[in-house]
Design a protein around this motif. Structure first.
Motif, short mmCIF file in Angstrom:
data_model
loop_
_atom_site.label_atom_id
_atom_site.label_comp_id
_atom_site.label_asym_id
_atom_site.label_seq_id
_atom_site.Cartn_x
_atom_site.Cartn_y
_atom_site.Cartn_z
N THR A 1 24.17 30.76 49.04
CA THR A 1 25.36 30.31 50.12
C THR A 1 26.59 31.20 49.35
O THR A 1 26.46 31.87 48.44
CB THR A 1 26.00 29.06 49.76
N PRO A 2 27.59 31.41 50.40
CA PRO A 2 28.46 32.25 49.84
C PRO A 2 29.53 31.82 48.81
O PRO A 2 29.89 32.57 47.75
CB PRO A 2 29.75 32.23 51.24
N LEU A 3 29.51 30.31 48.53
CA LEU A 3 30.01 29.86 47.18
C LEU A 3 29.17 30.30 45.94
O LEU A 3 29.93 30.54 45.02
CB LEU A 3 30.28 28.29 47.61
N GLU A 4 27.93 29.97 46.39
CA GLU A 4 27.14 30.46 45.01
C GLU A 4 27.33 31.90 44.65
O GLU A 4 27.25 32.04 43.46
CB GLU A 4 25.59 30.09 45.33
N LEU A 5 27.34 32.64 45.59
CA LEU A 5 27.64 34.15 45.25
C LEU A 5 28.86 34.25 44.56
O LEU A 5 28.96 35.18 43.62
CB LEU A 5 27.72 35.00 46.71
N ILE A 6 30.10 33.59 44.76
CA ILE A 6 31.36 33.85 44.15
C ILE A 6 31.17 33.42 42.81
O ILE A 6 31.51 34.13 41.69
CB ILE A 6 32.36 33.06 44.85
N ARG A 7 30.54 32.40 42.56
CA ARG A 7 30.19 31.59 41.03
C ARG A 7 29.32 32.65 40.61
O ARG A 7 29.36 32.78 39.37
CB ARG A 7 29.82 30.20 41.20
N HIS A 8 28.35 33.23 41.12
CA HIS A 8 27.45 34.12 40.36
C HIS A 8 28.17 35.38 39.61
O HIS A 8 28.19 35.75 38.73
CB HIS A 8 26.23 34.60 41.24
N LEU A 9 29.18 35.97 40.82
CA LEU A 9 30.01 37.05 40.51
C LEU A 9 30.92 36.76 39.23
O LEU A 9 31.30 37.67 38.21
CB LEU A 9 30.53 37.70 41.50
N GLN A 10 31.42 35.62 39.20
CA GLN A 10 32.22 35.06 38.04
C GLN A 10 31.56 35.30 36.71
O GLN A 10 31.80 35.72 35.62
CB GLN A 10 32.59 33.75 38.29
N SER B 1 34.49 21.52 43.53
CA SER B 1 35.01 21.85 44.74
C SER B 1 35.16 23.31 45.20
O SER B 1 35.08 24.20 44.16
CB SER B 1 36.53 21.21 44.78
N THR B 2 35.56 23.70 46.08
CA THR B 2 35.73 25.02 46.57
C THR B 2 36.89 25.50 45.92
O THR B 2 36.93 26.77 45.24
CB THR B 2 35.73 25.30 48.17
N ARG B 3 38.00 24.61 45.83
CA ARG B 3 39.05 25.51 45.09
C ARG B 3 38.69 25.56 43.74
O ARG B 3 39.29 26.63 42.91
CB ARG B 3 40.27 24.37 45.32
N GLN B 4 37.92 24.81 42.92
CA GLN B 4 37.49 24.97 41.53
C GLN B 4 36.95 26.19 41.46
O GLN B 4 36.97 26.80 40.34
CB GLN B 4 36.83 23.74 41.03
N VAL B 5 35.97 26.42 42.34
CA VAL B 5 35.00 27.65 42.18
C VAL B 5 35.90 28.77 42.19
O VAL B 5 35.75 29.75 41.51
CB VAL B 5 33.94 27.59 43.36
N LEU B 6 36.83 28.89 43.39
CA LEU B 6 37.74 30.07 43.56
C LEU B 6 38.73 30.16 42.46
O LEU B 6 38.84 31.50 42.00
CB LEU B 6 38.50 30.05 44.87
N ALA C 1 40.26 33.08 37.54
CA ALA C 1 40.66 33.25 36.29
C ALA C 1 39.74 34.24 35.58
O ALA C 1 40.15 35.04 34.36
CB ALA C 1 40.39 31.82 35.67
N GLN C 2 38.47 34.39 35.88
CA GLN C 2 37.61 35.04 35.29
C GLN C 2 38.11 36.68 35.45
O GLN C 2 38.07 37.67 34.58
CB GLN C 2 36.18 34.96 35.40
N ASP D 1 41.24 37.81 35.87
CA ASP D 1 42.31 38.07 35.02
C ASP D 1 41.95 38.25 33.64
O ASP D 1 42.40 39.07 33.09
CB ASP D 1 43.03 36.84 35.27
N SER D 2 40.90 37.43 33.06
CA SER D 2 40.13 37.76 31.86
C SER D 2 39.54 39.28 31.75
O SER D 2 39.84 39.83 30.69
CB SER D 2 39.35 36.59 31.50
N SER D 3 38.93 39.57 32.82
CA SER D 3 38.14 40.71 32.79
C SER D 3 39.29 41.97 32.74
O SER D 3 39.09 43.18 32.10
CB SER D 3 37.32 40.94 34.05
N ARG D 4 40.36 41.89 33.59
CA ARG D 4 41.30 42.77 33.57
C ARG D 4 41.89 43.17 32.27
O ARG D 4 42.24 43.97 31.71
CB ARG D 4 42.29 42.43 34.65
N GLN D 5 42.27 42.00 31.48
CA GLN D 5 42.76 42.10 29.92
C GLN D 5 41.64 42.87 29.27
O GLN D 5 42.32 43.77 28.26
CB GLN D 5 43.03 40.62 29.61
N VAL D 6 40.39 42.52 29.34
CA VAL D 6 39.35 43.31 28.48
C VAL D 6 39.35 44.67 28.82
O VAL D 6 39.49 45.69 27.85
CB VAL D 6 37.93 42.87 28.76
N THR D 7 39.39 45.19 30.14
CA THR D 7 39.11 46.58 30.28
C THR D 7 40.25 47.40 30.14
O THR D 7 40.34 48.76 29.82
CB THR D 7 38.72 46.68 31.89
#
Length: 240
Positions: A55-64, A103-108, A113-114, A116-122
């Motif tokens: 599902t689209p929500l699972e895809l977002i969580r996967h990319l996180q 919830s959807t809001r928690q997934v998003l 947040a991830q 933002d963390s990735s940007r700090q690393v790179t």
């Protein structure tokens, strides 16, 4: 010849710094992903249109978790709890899942947040810097450079955002008996252990491995013998 209009949010064509280009295109795909899912109602975010079941929500969580595995656990060697948390049982071979009650809001929120963390690393590292050992990578020989990781993330995002386009145009979403008929046709042609994109409208048993020709895509339809979904490159890759 003038430069054609760029897609919304794509980095400027005058940008030449490799580090800025890689980070800029990652942000472009992140925004594109969020823009596509923002137009979907709650029930569609949790619905599947594909035989693979995601599902689209699972895809977002996967990319996180993809970003967490490659940048926090991988490049920084942070001790990340449950690095395969996007897979139901924690097994890398398991399918994507969103925890019950999340919830959807928690997934998003977790995804942004991830990012933002990735940007700090790179932003704090150089492209030729090798990943630290002790996290995902046990030895220096296994540790890739930041440039390699960013290129890998780019192809991962390009593939998955493209799969979201496939989800939008999948024939199972078409209304009426015709859409249902094409959906049944595709499921019948998939078979066990054989990618449906290689059938290309041929009869079962007549498929030659590796013989995939570029095809054409119509919104909401897959025409037998005229091409398969995602056929601009002549192939389609399932989520990983």
């Amino acid at each position: 010849m003038s430069i054609p209009p760029l897609p919304e949010g794509e980095p400027a064509p005058t940008l030449a710094d490799p580090h800025q280009l890689l980070e800029g295109y990652l942000d472009y795909y992140r925004r594109t992903l969020l823009r596509k899912v923002a137009a979907l109602p709650e029930e569609e975010l949790r619905a599947t249109r594909l035989p693979s079941g995601w599902t689209p929500l699972e895809l977002i969580r996967h990319l996180q978790y993809v970003e967490r595995r490659w940048l926090n656990w991988g490049f920084m060697a942070e001790q990340v709890p449950d690095p395969w948390g996007d897979r139901g049982t924690g097994d890398p071979k398991d399918r994507w899942q969103v925890p019950e009650g999340m919830s959807t809001r928690q997934v998003l929120d977790a995804y942004t947040a991830q990012c933002d963390s990735s940007r700090q690393v790179t932003s704090a590292a150089k492209l030729d810097q090798r990943a630290s050992v002790g996290g995902r990578f046990a030895t220096e020989a296994e540790a890739p450079t930041l440039a390699w990781i960013l290129f890998h993330l780019l192809q991962e995002y390009a593939r998955h955002v493209g799969q979201l386009d496939v989800w939008w145009n999948w024939p199972l979403a078409a209304r009426g008996s015709r859409g249902e008929r094409w959906g049944r046709w595709i499921r019948q042609r998939m078979g066990v252990g054989q990618g449906w994109w290689k059938t290309r409208g041929r009869r079962p048993g007549r498929v030659r491995p590796g013989t995939v020709r570029p095809g054409r895509v119509w919104p909401g339809r897959v025409w037998p013998g005229r091409g398969a979904v995602g056929a601009s490159s002549g192939s389609f890759c399932w989520p990983r």
